[in-house]
Design a protein around this motif. Structure first.
Motif, short mmCIF file in Angstrom:
data_model
loop_
_atom_site.label_atom_id
_atom_site.label_comp_id
_atom_site.label_asym_id
_atom_site.label_seq_id
_atom_site.Cartn_x
_atom_site.Cartn_y
_atom_site.Cartn_z
N THR A 172 0.85 -1.20 0.00
CA THR A 172 0.00 0.00 0.00
C THR A 172 0.88 1.25 0.00
OG1 THR A 172 -0.11 0.18 2.40
CG2 THR A 172 -1.68 -1.31 1.35
N LYS A 173 0.25 2.40 0.16
CA LYS A 173 1.01 3.65 0.19
C LYS A 173 1.94 3.72 1.40
CE LYS A 173 -2.65 6.23 2.60
NZ LYS A 173 -3.54 7.42 2.53
N ALA A 174 1.67 2.87 2.41
CA ALA A 174 2.54 2.85 3.59
C ALA A 174 3.94 2.36 3.25
CB ALA A 174 1.92 1.98 4.68
N GLY A 175 4.07 1.65 2.12
CA GLY A 175 5.38 1.14 1.72
C GLY A 175 6.19 2.10 0.89
N ILE A 176 5.62 3.27 0.54
CA ILE A 176 6.33 4.24 -0.31
C ILE A 176 7.66 4.70 0.29
CG2 ILE A 176 6.20 6.57 -1.27
CD1 ILE A 176 3.31 6.08 -1.96
N PRO A 177 7.73 5.02 1.60
CA PRO A 177 9.03 5.44 2.16
C PRO A 177 10.13 4.41 1.98
CG PRO A 177 7.25 5.99 3.67
CD PRO A 177 6.64 5.16 2.59
N ASP A 178 9.80 3.12 2.06
CA ASP A 178 10.83 2.09 1.88
C ASP A 178 11.24 1.97 0.42
OD1 ASP A 178 11.30 0.90 4.56
OD2 ASP A 178 9.15 0.53 4.47
N ILE A 179 10.33 2.30 -0.51
CA ILE A 179 10.71 2.32 -1.93
C ILE A 179 11.62 3.51 -2.21
CG2 ILE A 179 9.83 2.54 -4.28
CD1 ILE A 179 7.29 1.12 -3.38
N VAL A 180 11.29 4.66 -1.63
CA VAL A 180 12.11 5.86 -1.80
C VAL A 180 13.51 5.64 -1.26
CG1 VAL A 180 12.33 8.29 -1.14
CG2 VAL A 180 10.08 7.36 -1.76
N ARG A 181 13.63 4.81 -0.22
CA ARG A 181 14.93 4.52 0.39
C ARG A 181 15.89 3.85 -0.58
NH1 ARG A 181 16.69 -0.11 2.64
NH2 ARG A 181 14.62 -1.04 2.40
N LEU A 182 15.35 3.15 -1.60
CA LEU A 182 16.19 2.40 -2.54
C LEU A 182 16.73 3.35 -3.60
CD1 LEU A 182 13.84 -0.72 -2.90
CD2 LEU A 182 15.81 -0.45 -1.37
N LYS A 183 17.85 3.98 -3.34
CA LYS A 183 18.38 5.04 -4.19
C LYS A 183 18.80 4.56 -5.57
CE LYS A 183 17.88 8.07 -0.94
NZ LYS A 183 16.81 9.11 -1.05
N ASN A 184 19.13 3.29 -5.72
CA ASN A 184 19.57 2.76 -7.02
C ASN A 184 18.42 2.22 -7.86
OD1 ASN A 184 22.47 3.13 -6.74
ND2 ASN A 184 22.36 1.53 -5.16
N LEU A 185 17.20 2.22 -7.31
CA LEU A 185 16.06 1.63 -8.00
C LEU A 185 15.68 2.46 -9.22
CD1 LEU A 185 14.13 -0.81 -7.63
CD2 LEU A 185 12.51 0.77 -6.57
N ARG A 186 15.59 1.79 -10.37
CA ARG A 186 15.22 2.46 -11.61
C ARG A 186 13.93 1.92 -12.21
NH1 ARG A 186 18.13 5.15 -9.52
NH2 ARG A 186 20.14 6.03 -10.13
N GLU A 187 13.57 0.67 -11.94
CA GLU A 187 12.37 0.04 -12.49
C GLU A 187 11.52 -0.53 -11.36
OE1 GLU A 187 11.50 -0.18 -15.71
OE2 GLU A 187 13.32 0.67 -16.60
N LEU A 188 10.25 -0.11 -11.31
CA LEU A 188 9.32 -0.63 -10.32
C LEU A 188 8.09 -1.17 -11.04
CD1 LEU A 188 8.43 -1.00 -7.34
CD2 LEU A 188 7.34 1.26 -7.51
N PHE A 189 7.78 -2.44 -10.83
CA PHE A 189 6.60 -3.07 -11.42
C PHE A 189 5.54 -3.20 -10.33
CE2 PHE A 189 9.94 -4.17 -14.26
CZ PHE A 189 9.36 -4.34 -15.50
N ILE A 190 4.34 -2.71 -10.63
CA ILE A 190 3.26 -2.74 -9.66
C ILE A 190 1.94 -2.85 -10.41
CG2 ILE A 190 2.99 -0.23 -9.58
CD1 ILE A 190 2.66 -0.57 -6.50
N ASP A 191 0.91 -3.45 -9.81
CA ASP A 191 -0.38 -3.55 -10.49
C ASP A 191 -1.10 -2.21 -10.43
OD1 ASP A 191 -2.32 -4.68 -7.83
OD2 ASP A 191 -0.15 -4.83 -7.82
#
Length: 735
Positions: free
Chosen positions: A669-688
């Protein structure tokens, strides 16, 4: 096997509701008297009745057991009051039709005659499985890949039946069965075309049927009847192809192409209305252009505009399945009409010239006979294609000579035919015992030259060269990294793998092609025999196993592959504990596992692995507790967790090295957004699509400006990306 044959009188035809339009119409049939057979009753002194399987307007079908060997069969017989001349002869035709057809995709009749009370019967193969109608009721529709796998086999069946002078005349979902064969490890799920109850025999039997199926009679199921069938006109094999188009249309979209308020209105629509394109009928789902053209051609109102043979249809489907496009766009009727002006005198002159040339040609043909070359042959094999070999830039048009010829000019060899299979098995049994290797090395030309038999052993290609059928002579540069996918024939004779040199193959795909149907009937290949005979593949870097059933002992043989760095296991019949006994997890760069079991034991094996870059555990039983193990993989760059049990809590443990993360269909959910933002090298995110709102997506993109968000897609939507790759990407259009 179930005929679904219901009785309708002529004056009732217009009052049939849409729910019964998939039933077979046979006009002027009397009400049957029903004979009940109790379980345990002995019939014909050779069979024991087990249970009733189905009952129609003309007869009943029971499951029976042979007292001689315990084999199970289906007993079909007419109801007692249906033994008038017409129904008896129809029943006799079904028995004779099924008896003369011997093909794996058709039902075989073993004996026929009269029951003690005079009712005609026949004993036929028992199909253990479910009908396409039942599958569509539960699933709604099929994916393109599933439909293609099914209708290739239906095409084989009809091609064989038509070649033997038999027209089915009642092709519909309930007459297409998917059979389970739990004891068969080489063929896989088999599609069966059943119920030839209203079949028409052509050729030598046509005169016999003239009084039985006169022009003007109507036979068939309204939802799937061809225009000429609806008008009571004489039909040929192309009527079956129209019906097949209706079934394929329904399988892909979830609804028949044409349906009125009554049976009569539906039959009128078949004569006058065009079906919507698949995309419109499915409310926007994208389908490959080839599939749209194939279905449209099957549903052509004019017989001459349809496929002229089931063989041509099957050829187009097989070529689509192999990545080739041999379909020809249909010309619009309005275009041809607009450009055509006919002058009577001109037509008469042209006809006279034609007759003159025809007579001259016949004269010269008899005086000077010519030897006509056979058309190019295209052998069909269950050859899955490596993802690495599917790039458009790597396609070599010389691989399949004549690939762009119209499908009618191609000679499709039905490799399901018993005679062809028997011949190939005999030849390969001899080949296994012969010394030597398939390949030789030409150091001057820097080539590896393979000399295979004339029949296909699967597909052989390279990571930069599209796979070719493994038959005849094939050449590859010595520097090429070769990819081999054995077919069922090769897997049934695993000693044939010994004829590859130890450095020939670097990428091996052991896959049951029929399992792509994914319809709850999965068959497994002879994986133990294969693993035992490839142990000498010292250069093997990639092993991909799909729907295989290796024993725990045979599984340990993969420890011999010291250079293995890519391992992919999908629906492999091994427990995670057995899989975890592989000794070289730390040398893997890519690992994929698809199973419904808990895989904690396997994930622990990657603790501290410095080589692993890509981990795919989609659809596995992975929890937030398991997610803690990902932080112990120091160089992990791509992690695919699609359809797992990972939640917002599990995102806390994602390693900082990730460049790609797939959490589609996870409970994020949106509660997981901070942990996604933490991944500084992340370039591709797949989500429904429905997991985050549009505003939440925009917020995430503002916090991670270099992040590319892609939506999870269905199998059909993948084809859309060929023409519109950006359709999958979420764009931040806000300022």
């Amino acid at each position: 096997m179930k005929g679904n044959t219901d009785k309708f009188r002529g004056d009732e035809l217009n009052n049939i509701d849409s729910q019964s339009q998939d039933s077979t119409i046979i006009l002027d049939v009397e009400t049957p008297h029903i004979l009940e057979l109790k379980p345990g009753v002995i019939i014909l002194e050779r069979y024991r009745v087990i249970e009733l399987l189905g009952r129609g307007g003309m007869g009943s079908v029971y499951k029976v057991e042979s007292l001689d060997n315990g084999s199970t069969f289906a007993l079909k017989f007419l109801h007692k009051q249906q033994t008038n001349d017409a129904t008896w002869r129809r029943f006799d035709i079904e028995a004779k039709t099924s008896n003369k057809l011997d093909h794996p995709n058709l039902i075989k009749v073993h004996e026929s005659g009269l029951l003690p009370d005079g009712q005609p019967f026949f004993i036929m193969d028992l199909v253990q499985g479910e009908s396409l109608a039942d599958i569509l009721k539960t699933r709604g529709r099929l994916s393109v890949n599933q439909a293609v796998k099914i209708f290739i086999q239906v095409g084989f069946a009809l091609s064989y039946a038509h070649a033997n002078g038999v027209i089915h005349r009642d092709i519909k979902p309930s007459n297409i069965m998917l059979e389970k064969r739990p004891g068969d490890t080489t063929i896989g799920a088999v599609v069966k075309v059943v119920d030839f109850g209203i079949a028409k025999l052509t050729g030598k039997d046509e005169f016999t049927q003239m009084t039985l199926t006169k022009t003007g009679e109507i036979f068939g199921s309204p939802l799937y009847m061809s225009p000429e069938q609806c008008m009571g006109m004489g039909v040929d094999h192309r009527s079956d192809l129209y019906s097949l188009g209706c079934v394929m249309y329904e399988s892909l979209t979830g609804a028949p192409p044409l349906m009125g308020e009554s049976a009569l209105s539906t039959m009128m629509k078949h004569q006058s209305e065009e079906a919507l394109p698949l995309k419109e009928a499915s409310l926007g789902i994208e389908y490959p252009d080839q599939i749209e053209r194939i279905v449209a051609r099957l549903l052509a109102k004019e017989v001459r505009n349809r496929y002229q043979s089931a063989q041509a249809f099957t050829s187009d489907l097989v070529n689509f399945d192999s990545g080739l496009d041999t379909t020809v766009p249909l010309l619009l009727k309005t275009q041809t009409e607009a450009k055509t002006t006919v002058r009577p005198l001109y037509v008469i002159k042209l006809l006279a010239v034609y007759i003159l040339l025809l007579a001259l040609g016949m004269y010269l043909g008899t005086r000077f006979p010519q030897i006509v070359k056979a058309p190019p042959r295209v052998h069909l094999a269950d050859v899955p294609i490596s993802k690495a070999a599917l790039t458009e830039t790597s396609f070599d048009a010389r691989i399949l000579p004549g690939a762009k010829l119209p499908p009618q000019d191609r000679d499709v060899v039905d490799e399901f035919a018993p005679s062809y299979q028997k011949k190939c098995h005999e030849l390969i049994s001899k080949l296994e015992k012969e010394p030597g290797f398939f390949s030789t090395i030409d150091q001057n030309k820097k080539l590896r030259i393979f000399r295979f038999p004339d029949y296909s052993l699967g597909a052989l290609g390279a990571t930069t060269i599209r796979p070719r059928f493994a038959r005849g002579t094939l050449s590859f540069p010595l520097s090429a990294s070769l990819v081999y996918t054995p077919n069922n024939l090769a897997k049934a004779h695993p000693r044939i793998f010994k004829k590859f040199r130890d450095d020939d193959i670097e990428h091996l795909f052991i896959k049951n092609a029929i399992s792509d149907l994914d319809l709850a009937t999965v068959e497994f290949s002879n994986s133990d025999g294969v693993l035992e005979n490839i142990a000498h593949f010292r250069k093997l870097e990639e092993l991909n196993m799909v729907s295989t059933d290796p024993s725990p002992k045979a599984w340990l043989l993969i420890n011999n592959f010291k250079k293995l760095n890519i391992l992919s296991l999908s629906h492999v019949q091994l427990s995670p504990k057995d899989i975890a006994k592989f000794a070289n997890f730390h040398q893997l760069k890519y690992f994929k596992l698809v199973t419904h079991e808990r895989i904690t034991d396997v994930l622990k094996k990657f603790n501290g692995s410095k080589n692993l870059r890509n981990l795919c555990v989609a659809k596995c039983n992975v929890t937030d507790e398991d997610a803690k193990l990902f932080s112990d993989i120091p160089n992990l760059e791509q992690l695919e967790l699609r359809s797992t049990q990972v939640t917002d809590k599990g995102l806390r443990y994602m390693p900082m090295t990730l460049k790609l993360l797939d959490i589609s269909y996870c409970k994020v959910t949106k509660a997981g957004i901070p942990d996604i933002v933490r991944l500084k090298n992340l370039r591709e995110l797949f989500i429904d699509r429905d997991r985050l709102s549009s505003s939440e997506m925009h917020s995430l993109l503002r916090l991670c400006p270099r992040l590319n968000i892609q939506f999870a897609i269905t199998g059909e939507e993948k084809h859309m990306l060929k023409d519109n790759p950006s359709a999958r990407v979420f764009h931040d259009s806000q300022p």
